[in-house]
Design an enzyme around this catalytic site. Sequence first.
Site, PDB file in Angstrom:
ATOM      1  N   GLU A   1       4.630 -34.191   1.933  1.00  0.00           N
ATOM      2  CA  GLU A   1       5.159 -32.497   1.131  1.00  0.00           C
ATOM      3  C   GLU A   1       6.086 -31.132   1.872  1.00  0.00           C
ATOM      4  O   GLU A   1       5.508 -30.789   3.000  1.00  0.00           O
ATOM      5  CB  GLU A   1       4.361 -31.846  -0.027  1.00  0.00           C
ATOM      6  CG  GLU A   1       3.915 -32.932  -0.939  1.00  0.00           C
ATOM      7  CD  GLU A   1       5.334 -33.948  -1.774  1.00  0.00           C
ATOM      8  OE1 GLU A   1       6.207 -33.509  -1.837  1.00  0.00           O
ATOM      9  OE2 GLU A   1       4.461 -34.501  -2.642  1.00  0.00           O
TER      10      GLU A   1
ATOM     11  N   CYS B   1      -1.926 -31.441  -7.521  1.00  0.00           N
ATOM     12  CA  CYS B   1      -1.280 -31.159  -6.080  1.00  0.00           C
ATOM     13  C   CYS B   1      -0.766 -30.068  -6.424  1.00  0.00           C
ATOM     14  O   CYS B   1      -1.238 -29.628  -4.907  1.00  0.00           O
ATOM     15  CB  CYS B   1      -0.073 -32.367  -6.148  1.00  0.00           C
ATOM     16  SG  CYS B   1      -1.603 -33.871  -6.676  1.00  0.00           S
TER      17      CYS B   1
ATOM     18  N   HIS C   1       0.986 -36.517  -0.472  1.00  0.00           N
ATOM     19  CA  HIS C   1       0.915 -37.375  -1.494  1.00  0.00           C
ATOM     20  C   HIS C   1       0.608 -39.411  -1.578  1.00  0.00           C
ATOM     21  O   HIS C   1       1.411 -39.186  -0.072  1.00  0.00           O
ATOM     22  CB  HIS C   1       1.880 -37.431  -2.511  1.00  0.00           C
ATOM     23  CG  HIS C   1       1.630 -36.799  -3.507  1.00  0.00           C
ATOM     24  ND1 HIS C   1       2.484 -35.429  -4.127  1.00  0.00           N
ATOM     25  CD2 HIS C   1       1.157 -36.370  -4.775  1.00  0.00           C
ATOM     26  CE1 HIS C   1       2.396 -34.536  -4.701  1.00  0.00           C
ATOM     27  NE2 HIS C   1       0.483 -35.508  -5.518  1.00  0.00           N
TER      28      HIS C   1
END
Length: 214
Positions: free
Chosen positions: A80, A143, A167
């Site tokens: 991310e 998250c 992830h």
Amino acid sequence: MTNVLLTGFEPFDGSGVNPSWEAVRLAAATPPEGVSLTTAMLPVVFHDAIARLREAVEESGAEVVVCVGQAGGRPGVTVERVAINLDDARIPDHKGAQPVDEPVVVGGPAAYFSTLPVKACVAAVRDAGLPASVSHTAGTFLCNHVFYGLMHLIASGRPGVRGGFVHVPYLPEQVPGGDQPSMSVKSIAEALTAIVSAAVTTTADLKETGGSLH
């Protein structure tokens, strides 16, 4: 030795397993050379998860923090790039909270970028023969909540720490019908090991495309 903290989540949304925690545990069994690896399992509870993360960062003396979560439906490991200051929960957390259009941190910046070498981490996973890509959305559930909480913690008091979020796909046992992508826990753990190695050894990220059209 570089102190690294790896975190995963407890199972949620009716599943009996969470690939993030299973892979974090497995990766910790064989840390990369020169790395002292600590792990922590975070609760699927808004704000409690950030509090537990803060404790783990303090207890471990982490210099690098990699938080990991499940992204069911994604075909590979995704590193991310940005955390946003927004909670917009599609389902309740484990204490029944379901914030809608609320900030993670009241008065905090709209967003934070990861301070990990995102593209180098993706390249390291691909070099290990596993699918990986850059992601520009960590969602709006726990998250992203934890990712933003981590980056706010770093920005507000731990400038020497680098951190970010990864992830991972479902495990095969979570999709017995095979109708969604999955990855073995061994492969996910190998990907996390590659990411940790890249994060520890890389200071300047790769200058190559990692964007998307939509």
